[in-house]
Design a protein around this motif. Structure first.
Motif, PDB file in Angstrom:
ATOM      1  N   MET A  14       0.828  -1.200   0.000  1.00 36.41           N
ATOM      2  CA  MET A  14       0.000   0.000   0.000  1.00 36.41           C
ATOM      3  C   MET A  14       0.864   1.252   0.000  1.00 36.41           C
ATOM      4  O   MET A  14       1.818   1.352   0.772  1.00 36.41           O
ATOM      5  CB  MET A  14      -0.890   0.029   1.242  1.00 36.41           C
ATOM      6  N   VAL A  46      -4.608   1.199   8.109  1.00 32.71           N
ATOM      7  CA  VAL A  46      -3.943   0.460   7.026  1.00 32.71           C
ATOM      8  C   VAL A  46      -2.980  -0.574   7.596  1.00 32.71           C
ATOM      9  O   VAL A  46      -2.939  -1.733   7.156  1.00 32.71           O
ATOM     10  CB  VAL A  46      -3.210   1.424   6.079  1.00 32.71           C
ATOM     11  N   VAL A  52      -2.824  -6.368   4.045  1.00 33.47           N
ATOM     12  CA  VAL A  52      -1.708  -5.480   3.728  1.00 33.47           C
ATOM     13  C   VAL A  52      -0.392  -6.068   4.227  1.00 33.47           C
ATOM     14  O   VAL A  52      -0.230  -6.337   5.419  1.00 33.47           O
ATOM     15  CB  VAL A  52      -1.934  -4.084   4.342  1.00 33.47           C
ATOM     16  N   VAL A  55       3.436  -1.137   3.970  1.00 31.70           N
ATOM     17  CA  VAL A  55       2.892   0.206   3.768  1.00 31.70           C
ATOM     18  C   VAL A  55       4.043   1.156   3.476  1.00 31.70           C
ATOM     19  O   VAL A  55       5.021   1.213   4.233  1.00 31.70           O
ATOM     20  CB  VAL A  55       2.117   0.697   5.008  1.00 31.70           C
ATOM     21  N   ALA A  73       5.690   1.810   9.128  1.00 34.56           N
ATOM     22  CA  ALA A  73       5.654   2.023   7.685  1.00 34.56           C
ATOM     23  C   ALA A  73       7.054   2.267   7.136  1.00 34.56           C
ATOM     24  O   ALA A  73       7.949   2.728   7.850  1.00 34.56           O
ATOM     25  CB  ALA A  73       4.762   3.213   7.351  1.00 34.56           C
TER      26      ALA A  73
END
Length: 222
Positions: A14, A46, A52, A55, A73
């Motif tokens: 993502m 997220v 996922v 990220v 992330a």
């Protein structure tokens, strides 16, 4: 609304472009701290989404970069400062492999379960030929609540991505061949540009940072 069985097996990379800074939500006419709170609440959802795998946050804002990195992330700066949303998305997609998606970071009511379901539907749509066509679409997108913008764009390979975010992006993504997914996921589709948008998002349940910010500092006119 898509009614086919969703595909639970695909794992996604993502990309979240997060503007940050004092002009991040200029139309909302709110302090910069609210934009940061919204972006980080969106990121939390997220990161908690089962579908996922990774990220990538692209931001020029040091505060957002530090918080996003601490949350787990992968953080990238903008290689071409001032190139706008498209440039940031290209930075995020660079070097990725496999199924990927771009999500805009102004979704303060986003829930991990809703994003997970949307990605499952995306995976199913991207592997199912459309009626009257021999192949599956190269991209799919989820429009915003107004049906004009785009909140999520996905493809099975970064090379297939043709992001066209900005004014009337839903129309432009459809014209590029992306399949529109009108999913019944109102919290996912409620991006926030105005105070009225924020009030609607609040009815779905805001993230903890956005709630805390609003509790400590009222919006202008509120």
């Amino acid at each position: 609304m898509i009614d086919e069985a969703a595909d639970p097996g695909t794992r996604w990379r993502m990309v979240l472009p997060l503007k940050g800074g004092p002009n991040a939500k200029s139309r909302l006419a709110a302090p910069a701290g609210l934009a940061v709170a919204i972006a980080l609440d969106c990121l939390d959802a997220v990161l908690a989404t089962p579908a996922v795998a990774e990220v990538v946050v692209v931001t020029p804002d040091p505060r957002l970069a530090q918080a996003a990195g601490s949350a787990g992330a992968l953080v990238r700066g903008e290689s071409r400062p001032g190139s706008g949303l498209t440039g940031a998305i290209e930075d995020g997609l660079r070097g990725l492999e496999g199924p990927c998606a771009v999500l805009l970071g102004d979704l303060p009511a986003l829930r991990a379960a809703d994003l997970d379901l949307a990605l499952q539907h995306a995976g199913k749509a991207l592997t199912t030929p459309r009626q009257g066509r021999p192949t599956a679409p190269s991209m799919v997108f989820v429009p915003d609540a107004d049906g004009v913008g785009t909140v999520l764009l996905a493809a099975l390979d970064p090379a297939r991505m043709q992001p066209a975010f900005g004014p009337e992006s839903a129309r432009r993504h459809a014209e590029s061949g992306a399949l529109r997914l009108d999913l019944d996921l109102p919290a996912l589709r409620r991006d926030v540009d105005t105070q009225a948008d924020l009030e609607v998002a609040q009815s779905f349940g805001l993230g903890r940072r956005t709630l805390a910010f609003l509790a400590g500092q009222a919006l202008p006119g509120a």
